[in-house]
Design a protein around this motif. Sequence first.
Motif, PDB file in Angstrom:
ATOM      1  N   GLY A 144       2.501  -0.880  -3.765  1.00 44.27           N
ATOM      2  CA  GLY A 144       2.451  -1.999  -2.843  1.00 44.27           C
ATOM      3  C   GLY A 144       1.147  -2.118  -2.080  1.00 44.27           C
ATOM      4  N   TRP A 145       0.394  -1.030  -1.963  1.00 42.09           N
ATOM      5  CA  TRP A 145      -0.870  -1.060  -1.231  1.00 42.09           C
ATOM      6  C   TRP A 145      -2.049  -1.469  -2.096  1.00 42.09           C
ATOM      7  CZ3 TRP A 145      -1.895  -0.918   3.826  1.00 42.09           C
ATOM      8  CH2 TRP A 145      -0.869  -0.525   4.679  1.00 42.09           C
ATOM      9  N   LEU A 146      -1.894  -1.445  -3.396  1.00 41.50           N
ATOM     10  CA  LEU A 146      -3.012  -1.773  -4.281  1.00 41.50           C
ATOM     11  C   LEU A 146      -3.603  -3.164  -4.012  1.00 41.50           C
ATOM     12  CD1 LEU A 146      -1.706  -0.339  -7.694  1.00 41.50           C
ATOM     13  CD2 LEU A 146      -3.664   0.495  -6.391  1.00 41.50           C
ATOM     14  N   PRO A 147      -2.786  -4.221  -3.919  1.00 41.14           N
ATOM     15  CA  PRO A 147      -3.387  -5.546  -3.700  1.00 41.14           C
ATOM     16  C   PRO A 147      -4.150  -5.652  -2.381  1.00 41.14           C
ATOM     17  CG  PRO A 147      -1.114  -5.753  -4.464  1.00 41.14           C
ATOM     18  CD  PRO A 147      -1.333  -4.313  -4.133  1.00 41.14           C
ATOM     19  N   PHE A 148      -3.683  -4.979  -1.339  1.00 37.93           N
ATOM     20  CA  PHE A 148      -4.364  -5.067  -0.050  1.00 37.93           C
ATOM     21  C   PHE A 148      -5.716  -4.359  -0.081  1.00 37.93           C
ATOM     22  CE2 PHE A 148       0.170  -5.415   1.316  1.00 37.93           C
ATOM     23  CZ  PHE A 148       0.104  -6.732   1.746  1.00 37.93           C
ATOM     24  N   VAL A 149      -5.768  -3.204  -0.736  1.00 36.01           N
ATOM     25  CA  VAL A 149      -7.046  -2.500  -0.871  1.00 36.01           C
ATOM     26  C   VAL A 149      -8.010  -3.334  -1.707  1.00 36.01           C
ATOM     27  CG1 VAL A 149      -8.185  -0.429  -1.769  1.00 36.01           C
ATOM     28  CG2 VAL A 149      -5.987  -0.236  -0.589  1.00 36.01           C
ATOM     29  N   GLY A 150      -7.514  -3.891  -2.821  1.00 36.04           N
ATOM     30  CA  GLY A 150      -8.357  -4.745  -3.652  1.00 36.04           C
ATOM     31  C   GLY A 150      -8.851  -5.965  -2.900  1.00 36.04           C
ATOM     32  N   ALA A 151      -7.964  -6.615  -2.147  1.00 34.46           N
ATOM     33  CA  ALA A 151      -8.350  -7.799  -1.383  1.00 34.46           C
ATOM     34  C   ALA A 151      -9.404  -7.457  -0.336  1.00 34.46           C
ATOM     35  CB  ALA A 151      -7.120  -8.411  -0.718  1.00 34.46           C
ATOM     36  N   ALA A 152      -9.279  -6.299   0.307  1.00 35.43           N
ATOM     37  CA  ALA A 152     -10.258  -5.901   1.320  1.00 35.43           C
ATOM     38  C   ALA A 152     -11.652  -5.742   0.716  1.00 35.43           C
ATOM     39  CB  ALA A 152      -9.816  -4.598   1.986  1.00 35.43           C
TER      40      ALA A 152
END
Length: 372
Positions: A344-352
């Motif tokens: 679940g954290w992958l998209p947020f790290v990628g977006a950052a």
Amino acid sequence: MLATFLAVTTELLPVGLLPLMSDELDVTESTAGLLVTVYAFMVAALAVPLTLATVRLPRKGLLLGTLVAYTVSNALVAVAPSFAVVAAGRAVGGIAHALFFSVSIGYGARLVQPLFTGRALALVTAGASAGFVFGVPLSTSLGAAVGWRTAFAVLAGVCALTTVLVAVLLPAVTGGGGARRDDHGQAARRSRLAVVSTANALVYLGQFTVYTYVSVLLLAAGLSVAGVGPVLLGLGALGLVGTWYAGVSLDRRPRRTVLVVLVTLTLGLCALGLAFPALAPVLVAAAVWGAGFGGVASIFQTAAIRTHGASPDVVGALVNSTANIGIGGGAALGGAVLAGYGAGWLPFVGAALVLVGLVVVVVARKAFPATV
């Protein structure tokens, strides 16, 4: 375009065939995974040195040489009796890849007038998008049906055919040469090229932090194993929409095109993180994400060429190298995030990370100008 399609397919084909390859070659899947990771880092390390070393060689001959090397690489993997020979075959492909995109980007730019650089490079890089859409899924399906060696053998045959087509159909272009050499502007142009290359690395780093593990995300959201392939094909097809948008707008509104592509990519990744793990919203968010990424290769290659910070071939090498730094680094970072915090954290790290690249674009107006 056909050649770039085959280049991307060659680089990423082992991704879908790792279990089959590791079983037959008697190595772990993590060891087999090095066939992709090491390939990417070889490209990152060798792209600029090899391009500089070959700058005076005829462009068409060099392009044909890389296609011959792709053919040899895939053929060698197809008949390899051991993992060591497979690795050697992949090394040949990595060397070819380090040169191929450097030459092809410069080649495409030289075939047209400067006013049409964006459209020309969008056409060239459409092959890369098609590699994600069709090349990897279809060749992976072929490998699963009739064996991974057959998949590599078929790819070698198509590479050989493409070599003949390039030899017959493509006109020769002028050689490498250097960057413009006026007394006052050279440092500024090189600085703008460095800015574009940095933004390129950041965006690819963010993208492949997530994309490397997109199957994990989709399965965790409730998609069936049988549905992963069709969904990936759909995402890739939407990426072609992004490529089309870049192609029709980069020559008229270059800065706005870059901003639209990166904002779309960032919003798609954020939406993906917020939607997870509900399947239907995840698929909608992934569609936006896929469309945004489709234009990324075109916007950065065109922006880099238009800085005139180096010859088109060296510019291509820098774009190729920094993209592969992002691909390899993103895979490693995504693996760490997945192991430590969950999918679940992958998209947020990628977006950052993509957002940082977007900030670079917003600040660097001269590197990403509003007009050609």
